[in-house]
Design a protein around this motif. Sequence first.
Motif, PDB file in Angstrom:
ATOM      1  N   MET A 171       0.833  -1.207   0.000  1.00  0.00           N
ATOM      2  CA  MET A 171       0.000   0.000   0.000  1.00  0.00           C
ATOM      3  C   MET A 171       0.868   1.257   0.000  1.00  0.00           C
ATOM      4  SD  MET A 171      -3.031   1.191  -0.084  1.00  0.00           S
ATOM      5  CE  MET A 171      -3.969   2.656   0.290  1.00  0.00           C
ATOM      6  N   MET A 172       1.885   1.270   0.861  1.00  0.00           N
ATOM      7  CA  MET A 172       2.771   2.431   0.950  1.00  0.00           C
ATOM      8  C   MET A 172       3.474   2.693  -0.375  1.00  0.00           C
ATOM      9  SD  MET A 172       3.911   4.965   2.643  1.00  0.00           S
ATOM     10  CE  MET A 172       3.321   4.616   4.295  1.00  0.00           C
ATOM     11  N   ASN A 173       3.897   1.618  -1.046  1.00  0.00           N
ATOM     12  CA  ASN A 173       4.582   1.768  -2.330  1.00  0.00           C
ATOM     13  C   ASN A 173       3.664   2.425  -3.360  1.00  0.00           C
ATOM     14  OD1 ASN A 173       7.271   1.332  -2.981  1.00  0.00           O
ATOM     15  ND2 ASN A 173       6.818  -0.434  -4.247  1.00  0.00           N
ATOM     16  N   ARG A 174       2.377   2.072  -3.328  1.00  0.00           N
ATOM     17  CA  ARG A 174       1.415   2.664  -4.258  1.00  0.00           C
ATOM     18  C   ARG A 174       1.237   4.149  -3.982  1.00  0.00           C
ATOM     19  NH1 ARG A 174       2.424  -1.933  -5.189  1.00  0.00           N
ATOM     20  NH2 ARG A 174       1.113  -3.472  -6.255  1.00  0.00           N
ATOM     21  N   LEU A 175       1.252   4.524  -2.701  1.00  0.00           N
ATOM     22  CA  LEU A 175       1.132   5.932  -2.333  1.00  0.00           C
ATOM     23  C   LEU A 175       2.349   6.727  -2.799  1.00  0.00           C
ATOM     24  CD1 LEU A 175      -0.354   5.658   1.285  1.00  0.00           C
ATOM     25  CD2 LEU A 175      -1.527   6.451  -0.777  1.00  0.00           C
ATOM     26  N   ILE A 176       3.531   6.132  -2.633  1.00  0.00           N
ATOM     27  CA  ILE A 176       4.756   6.795  -3.095  1.00  0.00           C
ATOM     28  C   ILE A 176       4.710   6.981  -4.606  1.00  0.00           C
ATOM     29  CG2 ILE A 176       7.274   6.628  -3.270  1.00  0.00           C
ATOM     30  CD1 ILE A 176       7.210   5.016  -0.653  1.00  0.00           C
ATOM     31  N   TYR A 177       4.215   5.952  -5.309  1.00  0.00           N
ATOM     32  CA  TYR A 177       4.096   6.025  -6.773  1.00  0.00           C
ATOM     33  C   TYR A 177       3.129   7.139  -7.185  1.00  0.00           C
ATOM     34  CZ  TYR A 177       2.960   4.628 -11.567  1.00  0.00           C
ATOM     35  OH  TYR A 177       2.744   4.613 -12.922  1.00  0.00           O
ATOM     36  N   ALA A 178       1.996   7.244  -6.477  1.00  0.00           N
ATOM     37  CA  ALA A 178       1.025   8.304  -6.778  1.00  0.00           C
ATOM     38  C   ALA A 178       1.642   9.682  -6.544  1.00  0.00           C
ATOM     39  CB  ALA A 178      -0.225   8.121  -5.919  1.00  0.00           C
ATOM     40  N   PHE A 179       2.395   9.809  -5.459  1.00  0.00           N
ATOM     41  CA  PHE A 179       3.062  11.072  -5.155  1.00  0.00           C
ATOM     42  C   PHE A 179       4.118  11.389  -6.217  1.00  0.00           C
ATOM     43  CE2 PHE A 179       6.290  13.501  -2.621  1.00  0.00           C
ATOM     44  CZ  PHE A 179       5.513  14.645  -2.449  1.00  0.00           C
ATOM     45  N   GLU A 180       4.831  10.338  -6.665  1.00  0.00           N
ATOM     46  CA  GLU A 180       5.833  10.512  -7.724  1.00  0.00           C
ATOM     47  C   GLU A 180       5.185  11.065  -8.990  1.00  0.00           C
ATOM     48  OE1 GLU A 180       9.017   7.697 -10.183  1.00  0.00           O
ATOM     49  OE2 GLU A 180       7.014   6.943  -9.684  1.00  0.00           O
ATOM     50  N   LEU A 181       4.038  10.531  -9.366  1.00  0.00           N
ATOM     51  CA  LEU A 181       3.343  10.985 -10.573  1.00  0.00           C
ATOM     52  C   LEU A 181       2.899  12.438 -10.440  1.00  0.00           C
ATOM     53  CD1 LEU A 181       1.152   7.878 -11.506  1.00  0.00           C
ATOM     54  CD2 LEU A 181       3.339   8.595 -12.498  1.00  0.00           C
ATOM     55  N   LEU A 182       2.437  12.813  -9.251  1.00  0.00           N
ATOM     56  CA  LEU A 182       2.033  14.204  -9.026  1.00  0.00           C
ATOM     57  C   LEU A 182       3.217  15.157  -9.157  1.00  0.00           C
ATOM     58  CD1 LEU A 182      -0.445  13.850  -6.009  1.00  0.00           C
ATOM     59  CD2 LEU A 182      -1.006  14.499  -8.357  1.00  0.00           C
TER      60      LEU A 182
ATOM     61  N   PHE B 262      14.031  11.699 -10.402  1.00  0.00           N
ATOM     62  CA  PHE B 262      12.800  10.936 -10.628  1.00  0.00           C
ATOM     63  C   PHE B 262      13.095   9.458 -10.895  1.00  0.00           C
ATOM     64  CE2 PHE B 262      11.027  15.194 -11.472  1.00  0.00           C
ATOM     65  CZ  PHE B 262       9.917  15.124 -10.647  1.00  0.00           C
ATOM     66  N   LEU B 263      14.177   9.179 -11.611  1.00  0.00           N
ATOM     67  CA  LEU B 263      14.567   7.788 -11.843  1.00  0.00           C
ATOM     68  C   LEU B 263      14.925   7.098 -10.525  1.00  0.00           C
ATOM     69  CD1 LEU B 263      16.760   8.139 -15.065  1.00  0.00           C
ATOM     70  CD2 LEU B 263      14.508   7.064 -14.896  1.00  0.00           C
ATOM     71  N   GLY B 264      15.559   7.861  -9.631  1.00  0.00           N
ATOM     72  CA  GLY B 264      15.915   7.315  -8.323  1.00  0.00           C
ATOM     73  C   GLY B 264      14.683   6.961  -7.503  1.00  0.00           C
ATOM     74  N   VAL B 265      13.668   7.824  -7.561  1.00  0.00           N
ATOM     75  CA  VAL B 265      12.415   7.538  -6.854  1.00  0.00           C
ATOM     76  C   VAL B 265      11.775   6.271  -7.413  1.00  0.00           C
ATOM     77  CG1 VAL B 265      10.072   8.362  -6.381  1.00  0.00           C
ATOM     78  CG2 VAL B 265      12.002   9.959  -6.261  1.00  0.00           C
ATOM     79  N   HIS B 266      11.744   6.178  -8.736  1.00  0.00           N
ATOM     80  CA  HIS B 266      11.103   5.005  -9.341  1.00  0.00           C
ATOM     81  C   HIS B 266      11.921   3.737  -9.094  1.00  0.00           C
ATOM     82  CE1 HIS B 266       7.596   3.870 -11.588  1.00  0.00           C
ATOM     83  NE2 HIS B 266       8.316   3.022 -12.298  1.00  0.00           N
ATOM     84  N   ARG B 267      13.218   3.875  -9.095  1.00  0.00           N
ATOM     85  CA  ARG B 267      14.083   2.724  -8.764  1.00  0.00           C
ATOM     86  C   ARG B 267      13.763   2.225  -7.356  1.00  0.00           C
ATOM     87  NH1 ARG B 267      19.440   2.146  -6.265  1.00  0.00           N
ATOM     88  NH2 ARG B 267      20.487   0.311  -7.133  1.00  0.00           N
ATOM     89  N   TYR B 268      13.605   3.140  -6.428  1.00  0.00           N
ATOM     90  CA  TYR B 268      13.253   2.778  -5.048  1.00  0.00           C
ATOM     91  C   TYR B 268      11.932   2.010  -5.028  1.00  0.00           C
ATOM     92  CZ  TYR B 268      11.571   3.299  -0.258  1.00  0.00           C
ATOM     93  OH  TYR B 268      11.068   3.050   1.006  1.00  0.00           O
ATOM     94  N   ILE B 269      10.946   2.505  -5.765  1.00  0.00           N
ATOM     95  CA  ILE B 269       9.622   1.877  -5.801  1.00  0.00           C
ATOM     96  C   ILE B 269       9.699   0.458  -6.371  1.00  0.00           C
ATOM     97  CG2 ILE B 269       7.353   1.991  -6.925  1.00  0.00           C
ATOM     98  CD1 ILE B 269       7.623   5.088  -6.747  1.00  0.00           C
ATOM     99  N   LEU B 270      10.390   0.307  -7.506  1.00  0.00           N
ATOM    100  CA  LEU B 270      10.466  -1.015  -8.134  1.00  0.00           C
ATOM    101  C   LEU B 270      11.331  -1.986  -7.330  1.00  0.00           C
ATOM    102  CD1 LEU B 270      10.598  -0.243 -11.967  1.00  0.00           C
ATOM    103  CD2 LEU B 270       8.631  -0.486 -10.439  1.00  0.00           C
ATOM    104  N   ASN B 271      12.391  -1.489  -6.710  1.00  0.00           N
ATOM    105  CA  ASN B 271      13.188  -2.351  -5.831  1.00  0.00           C
ATOM    106  C   ASN B 271      12.343  -2.883  -4.669  1.00  0.00           C
ATOM    107  OD1 ASN B 271      15.758  -2.575  -6.997  1.00  0.00           O
ATOM    108  ND2 ASN B 271      16.477  -0.672  -6.090  1.00  0.00           N
TER     109      ASN B 271
END
Length: 238
Positions: A1-12, A177-186
């Motif tokens: 759930m937390m990862n999805r929230l981070i992803y939503a925040f990343e998109l914003l 932004f790539l670093g944020v997404h890397r964190y999410i996918l990791n």
Amino acid sequence: MMNRLIYAFELLLLLPFFPFLYWKGKSLREQVQRLPQHSTYLKLSNSHASKRVLVIGESTAAGVGASSPETTFAARLFEASKGDFEVLNLGKNGLKAARLPRLLTHAKPDIPTSFDRVIILIGANDCFKFTPPGKFRKELKAFIEIFEQLDSTQMVFIPAIAPVNHFPAIPALLRFFLGVHRYILNKEIYRLSKNLHKLYFHDWKTSFTDEFFASDGIHPSDLGYEKMAEEAYRFIKG
């Protein structure tokens, strides 16, 4: 759930910068030095090998950035094992997680169907394409389950995604932004490792200095591949 929230925040956060980053990414593709693939397919073995290892994945598996097939990740892994591993390597530049099954399927019947260890090098292109975490997890899980069902496979090893947030050739804003997404996918890989008993996730301990990268400022150099292979070998030798 937390990862999805981070992803939503990343998109914003990403939305206001998207036109600039899209333009920057397009121009970057035109400017970055194109380096050859050295290990789209490699088979390394000798009469003393006791374990069979499959290496499969994106440009790091394909040996982009290495100076020769002998200095690729697969070759360095074989060298680190002192010939104890038979290493079969399948790599394709630009590969995303969704295309892993196709890469494996198209290799058959040229490769064996059983492996003691499987190393999957994947995720950088999913970072560049900002693949949604749920989609990435689903596609990767489906591929891993192929080996979960094989009695011969004792371990599926996935190291952390290539350090896209450290690539010297990438502008700082895009690296963020790539670093944020890397964190999410990791995190998605780590979550999978808690549910799939053969899967092991490992965060790289090596330092991503300038010497780690090849002349294109994106892929590992000979030294980078050597460090990666030695670290991976220490984890999977068993």
